[in-house]
Design a protein around this motif. Structure first.
Motif, mmCIF file in Angstrom:
data_model
loop_
_atom_site.group_PDB
_atom_site.id
_atom_site.type_symbol
_atom_site.label_atom_id
_atom_site.label_comp_id
_atom_site.label_asym_id
_atom_site.label_seq_id
_atom_site.Cartn_x
_atom_site.Cartn_y
_atom_site.Cartn_z
ATOM 1 N N ASN A 51 47.376 35.167 29.018
ATOM 2 C CA ASN A 51 47.448 36.244 30.000
ATOM 3 C C ASN A 51 48.700 36.062 30.854
ATOM 4 O O ASN A 51 48.829 35.081 31.578
ATOM 5 C CB ASN A 51 46.199 36.214 30.882
ATOM 6 N N PHE A 52 49.612 37.016 30.756
ATOM 7 C CA PHE A 52 50.836 36.951 31.542
ATOM 8 C C PHE A 52 50.764 37.861 32.767
ATOM 9 O O PHE A 52 51.762 38.063 33.452
ATOM 10 C CB PHE A 52 52.039 37.325 30.668
ATOM 11 N N ASP A 53 49.594 38.414 33.037
ATOM 12 C CA ASP A 53 49.419 39.255 34.216
ATOM 13 C C ASP A 53 49.413 38.394 35.477
ATOM 14 O O ASP A 53 48.853 37.297 35.496
ATOM 15 C CB ASP A 53 48.106 40.032 34.135
ATOM 16 N N THR A 54 50.012 38.925 36.514
ATOM 17 C CA THR A 54 49.996 38.255 37.809
ATOM 18 C C THR A 54 48.748 38.677 38.577
ATOM 19 O O THR A 54 48.374 39.849 38.571
ATOM 20 C CB THR A 54 51.249 38.630 38.617
ATOM 21 N N CYS A 55 48.111 37.739 39.224
ATOM 22 C CA CYS A 55 46.911 38.051 40.004
ATOM 23 C C CYS A 55 47.263 38.976 41.169
ATOM 24 O O CYS A 55 48.389 38.951 41.680
ATOM 25 C CB CYS A 55 46.291 36.776 40.562
ATOM 26 N N PRO A 56 46.310 39.791 41.610
ATOM 27 C CA PRO A 56 46.542 40.635 42.794
ATOM 28 C C PRO A 56 46.926 39.802 44.012
ATOM 29 O O PRO A 56 46.633 38.605 44.088
ATOM 30 C CB PRO A 56 45.184 41.318 43.003
ATOM 31 N N GLU A 57 47.547 40.460 44.970
ATOM 32 C CA GLU A 57 48.047 39.745 46.146
ATOM 33 C C GLU A 57 46.939 39.016 46.898
ATOM 34 O O GLU A 57 47.154 37.919 47.432
ATOM 35 C CB GLU A 57 48.744 40.728 47.096
ATOM 36 N N TYR A 58 45.740 39.601 46.940
ATOM 37 C CA TYR A 58 44.697 38.977 47.758
ATOM 38 C C TYR A 58 44.290 37.598 47.243
ATOM 39 O O TYR A 58 43.692 36.811 47.981
ATOM 40 C CB TYR A 58 43.488 39.901 47.906
ATOM 41 N N PHE A 59 44.630 37.272 45.994
ATOM 42 C CA PHE A 59 44.348 35.928 45.487
ATOM 43 C C PHE A 59 45.117 34.866 46.269
ATOM 44 O O PHE A 59 44.696 33.708 46.315
ATOM 45 C CB PHE A 59 44.744 35.830 44.009
ATOM 46 N N ILE A 83 28.170 32.097 38.865
ATOM 47 C CA ILE A 83 28.919 30.889 38.514
ATOM 48 C C ILE A 83 28.627 30.478 37.070
ATOM 49 O O ILE A 83 29.532 30.056 36.340
ATOM 50 C CB ILE A 83 28.586 29.765 39.507
ATOM 51 N N LEU A 84 27.381 30.625 36.634
ATOM 52 C CA LEU A 84 27.073 30.335 35.230
ATOM 53 C C LEU A 84 27.825 31.272 34.292
ATOM 54 O O LEU A 84 28.277 30.866 33.215
ATOM 55 C CB LEU A 84 25.568 30.462 34.983
ATOM 56 N N GLN A 85 27.982 32.527 34.702
ATOM 57 C CA GLN A 85 28.732 33.467 33.856
ATOM 58 C C GLN A 85 30.210 33.084 33.810
ATOM 59 O O GLN A 85 30.872 33.246 32.776
ATOM 60 C CB GLN A 85 28.565 34.901 34.367
ATOM 61 N N LEU A 86 30.724 32.582 34.916
ATOM 62 C CA LEU A 86 32.111 32.115 34.929
ATOM 63 C C LEU A 86 32.302 30.969 33.937
ATOM 64 O O LEU A 86 33.306 30.921 33.213
ATOM 65 C CB LEU A 86 32.492 31.660 36.340
ATOM 66 N N LEU A 87 31.344 30.062 33.885
ATOM 67 C CA LEU A 87 31.426 28.942 32.942
ATOM 68 C C LEU A 87 31.377 29.431 31.499
ATOM 69 O O LEU A 87 31.997 28.834 30.612
ATOM 70 C CB LEU A 87 30.278 27.963 33.200
ATOM 71 N N ASP A 94 38.269 36.016 37.840
ATOM 72 C CA ASP A 94 39.528 35.270 37.953
ATOM 73 C C ASP A 94 39.692 34.683 39.351
ATOM 74 O O ASP A 94 40.201 33.566 39.518
ATOM 75 C CB ASP A 94 40.716 36.174 37.618
ATOM 76 N N TYR A 95 39.265 35.446 40.366
ATOM 77 C CA TYR A 95 39.330 34.907 41.731
ATOM 78 C C TYR A 95 38.429 33.677 41.846
ATOM 79 O O TYR A 95 38.824 32.654 42.421
ATOM 80 C CB TYR A 95 38.915 35.964 42.748
ATOM 81 N N MET A 96 37.229 33.775 41.306
ATOM 82 C CA MET A 96 36.317 32.635 41.331
ATOM 83 C C MET A 96 36.946 31.429 40.634
ATOM 84 O O MET A 96 36.885 30.298 41.138
ATOM 85 C CB MET A 96 35.002 33.015 40.651
ATOM 86 N N PHE A 97 37.552 31.684 39.478
ATOM 87 C CA PHE A 97 38.182 30.597 38.727
ATOM 88 C C PHE A 97 39.256 29.911 39.560
ATOM 89 O O PHE A 97 39.268 28.679 39.703
ATOM 90 C CB PHE A 97 38.794 31.136 37.432
ATOM 91 N N HIS A 98 40.174 30.693 40.107
ATOM 92 C CA HIS A 98 41.288 30.091 40.844
ATOM 93 C C HIS A 98 40.816 29.423 42.135
ATOM 94 O O HIS A 98 41.352 28.378 42.528
ATOM 95 C CB HIS A 98 42.349 31.148 41.141
ATOM 96 N N SER A 99 39.832 30.005 42.789
ATOM 97 C CA SER A 99 39.308 29.395 44.006
ATOM 98 C C SER A 99 38.726 28.013 43.704
ATOM 99 O O SER A 99 39.023 27.026 44.398
ATOM 100 C CB SER A 99 38.243 30.299 44.626
ATOM 101 N N LEU A 100 37.918 27.925 42.656
ATOM 102 C CA LEU A 100 37.316 26.643 42.292
ATOM 103 C C LEU A 100 38.353 25.677 41.730
ATOM 104 O O LEU A 100 38.304 24.468 41.991
ATOM 105 C CB LEU A 100 36.197 26.866 41.275
ATOM 106 N N SER A 147 47.748 34.906 36.422
ATOM 107 C CA SER A 147 48.595 33.855 36.998
ATOM 108 C C SER A 147 48.578 33.940 38.521
ATOM 109 O O SER A 147 48.920 34.984 39.100
ATOM 110 C CB SER A 147 50.033 33.995 36.487
ATOM 111 N N LEU A 148 48.202 32.850 39.145
ATOM 112 C CA LEU A 148 48.097 32.802 40.603
ATOM 113 C C LEU A 148 49.476 32.679 41.234
ATOM 114 O O LEU A 148 50.270 31.809 40.862
ATOM 115 C CB LEU A 148 47.222 31.618 41.014
ATOM 116 N N LEU A 149 49.754 33.543 42.194
ATOM 117 C CA LEU A 149 51.024 33.487 42.915
ATOM 118 C C LEU A 149 51.020 32.322 43.899
ATOM 119 O O LEU A 149 49.958 31.839 44.304
ATOM 120 C CB LEU A 149 51.257 34.801 43.661
ATOM 121 N N PRO A 150 52.197 31.863 44.324
ATOM 122 C CA PRO A 150 52.266 30.735 45.268
ATOM 123 C C PRO A 150 51.760 31.134 46.651
ATOM 124 O O PRO A 150 51.543 32.321 46.930
ATOM 125 C CB PRO A 150 53.760 30.396 45.289
ATOM 126 N N PRO A 151 51.584 30.158 47.535
ATOM 127 C CA PRO A 151 51.095 30.458 48.893
ATOM 128 C C PRO A 151 52.045 31.383 49.649
ATOM 129 O O PRO A 151 53.236 31.475 49.350
ATOM 130 C CB PRO A 151 51.034 29.076 49.553
#
Length: 468
Positions: A64-72, A130-134, A376-382, A434-438
């Motif tokens: 996946n070469f998509d960039t995550c939304p800004e709120y990530f 969370i189980l669905q994320l796994l 994807d937000y759940m994934f990156h947060s964890l 893809s998660l953007l930097p801080p």
């Protein structure tokens, strides 16, 4: 053709049971086990448990070469209090009194230690998600150990952990559904994305489709030309104030406010509270309750203009909403009714401009808040959280393995239906976005200005009663 290659059991799992391992050359060939409630028993849980390995070499074209939304990017801000020190086991344990449950993930399996019951089924649906994320990203969720609180208001107050000097106490990392500027809680998607059975609100995916159909049934120009809100006024003072903006003999503030009769609605299974049937108003009011409200995403998706009463709390996506682009800002003080009336009158005079606001909001929910992005937000947060742990997670003595059947099967009611409907049936064909930097300090200043400027403009219009 079945591409699954059975492999003999690879020895005991962390809780002593053997696991079945399947290796697949491509993600598209994977069929994850379904939930078997007929065979469920408390003495033999986790019947559907199996390990899945996918040949990533065969899936390179699925990257996946998509960039995550800004709120990530707010994930980085939520975790900033621990970026310098990391998260020690002592820090984690100090959050126990403020948590509802503890979640540990090891080798792709989830273990839970409950400390208190949550309101209704919040904790169960959060854990189901969370189980669905796994299942969606097998083998990609790192080992971790966290505390989670399912209550409405954040409670890790900055002032309790900001003392000067080396003796100041480090804040405990605690996840929950919302935060505010005075707290350090780590925000995470709420339970209602997988459904809210107690009030008959469908999971987000089918509900989004219902809302789209509801939008098509009534064109914006044919909708009721006032602001609409329905809910429980007893949970906050600002909602009680809103009731005073209702139509009366003395005033028409252009608001139609309805109190939810919970007893009557429960008797009728909330059939008169179908969210898709409420997309018949040009303007819909969002106002917070005890804390933030899950209703915001439903309001934003309605093509109506969201009149957002000045919020105190935020959830995982709202910090990237922009006034006068995604919503119209409304005062939360004694001038609230005038603020609502001005917004409706202005909008009815400038229909094309306010329709664009409603469209931008519904587009945001459809594109940036679709279920794939929530996962994807759940994934990156964890994932980002796990990088901060300074210790190796282990299964707590009082924790039990979290299983699909244990959550879905005992109820045998609407909760079971919603869980079965939201069961992830196969791994994602692609990796997370893809998660953007801080954010940089300049970025944060620009975000603040981007929000403050249109709010000040609206307040100036209201003061001058300007319809320019």
């Amino acid at each position: 053709m079945d591409f699954a290659i059975p492999v003999p059991p690879q020895g005991p799992t962390p809780n002593g049971r053997d696991a079945e391992l399947h290796i697949y050359p491509h993600r598209s060939e994977v069929q994850l086990p379904s939930v078997n409630c007929t065979a469920f028993s408390w003495s033999e849980k986790c019947r559907t448990r199996s390990s899945v390995i996918v040949n990533e070499e065969g899936d390179r074209d699925r990257q996946n070469f998509d960039t995550c939304p800004e709120y990530f990017r707010w994930i980085h801000e939520d975790l900033r209090p621990w970026t310098r020190t990391g998260i020690t086991r002592e820090m984690l344990e100090s959050g126990r009194p403020k948590a509802g449950f503890r979640l540990v993930i090891i080798d792709g399996r989830a273990y839970v230690e409950k400390f208190m019951d949550a309101y209704q089924s919040r904790d169960k649906f959060t854990l189901w998600g969370i189980l669905q994320l796994l299942r969606l990203y097998p083998g990609k969720i790192p080992d971790l150990d966290l505390m989670f609180n399912c209550e409405d208001r954040p409670n890790i107050f900055i002032g309790d952990y900001s003392g000067p000097g080396p003796n100041s106490t480090a804040p405990p990392p605690v996840f929950r559904y919302c935060g505010d500027d005075d707290t350090l809680d780590i925000v995470f998607p709420d339970w209602s994305f997988w459904g809210w059975p107690e009030i008959n609100i469908k999971p987000w995916v089918p509900l989004m489709e219902d809302l789209k159909q509801g939008n098509k049934r009534t064109k914006w120009s044919n909708r009721e030309a006032h602001a609409y809100w329905k809910g429980n006024i007893k949970v906050s003072m600002v909602r009680y104030k809103l009731l005073g903006c209702n139509l009366s003999r003395e005033h028409d503030w252009k608001a139609r406010v309805f109190m939810q009769d919970w007893d009557k609605e429960q008797e009728q299974r909330f059939k008169n509270s179908n969210l898709a049937d409420q997309c018949v108003h040009r303007y819909k009011i969002y106002v917070e309750g005890v804390g933030w409200s899950v209703s915001l995403k439903y309001i934003l998706a309605c093509d109506s203009v969201t009149l957002m009463v000045n919020p105190y709390y935020y959830d995982f996506f709202t910090r990237s909403l922009v006034p006068m682009h995604h919503y119209w800002p409304i005062k939360d003080d004694d001038d609230m009714c005038n603020s609502i009336k001005f917004a409706v009158d202005w909008g009815n005079t400038h229909q094309q401009k306010v329709r664009a606001i409603g469209k931008a909001a519904s587009k945001f929910t459809e594109e940036q808040l679709r279920m794939e992005k929530v996962y994807d937000y759940m994934f990156h947060s964890l994932n980002e959280y796990s990088k901060l742990l300074t210790f190796k997670p282990t299964i707590p003595p009082n924790a039990t393995e979290l299983c699909l059947e244990e959550l879905a099967c005992p109820a045998q009611d609407l909760a079971t239906k919603f869980m079965i409907d939201t069961l992830v049936k196969r791994p994602s064909f692609s990796s997370p976005c893809s998660l953007l930097p801080p954010f940089s300090p300049t970025d944060l200043d620009n975000i603040r200005i981007r929000k403050e400027t249109p709010i000040k403009q609206v307040q100036m219009w209201e003061k001058n009663m300007s319809f320019i």
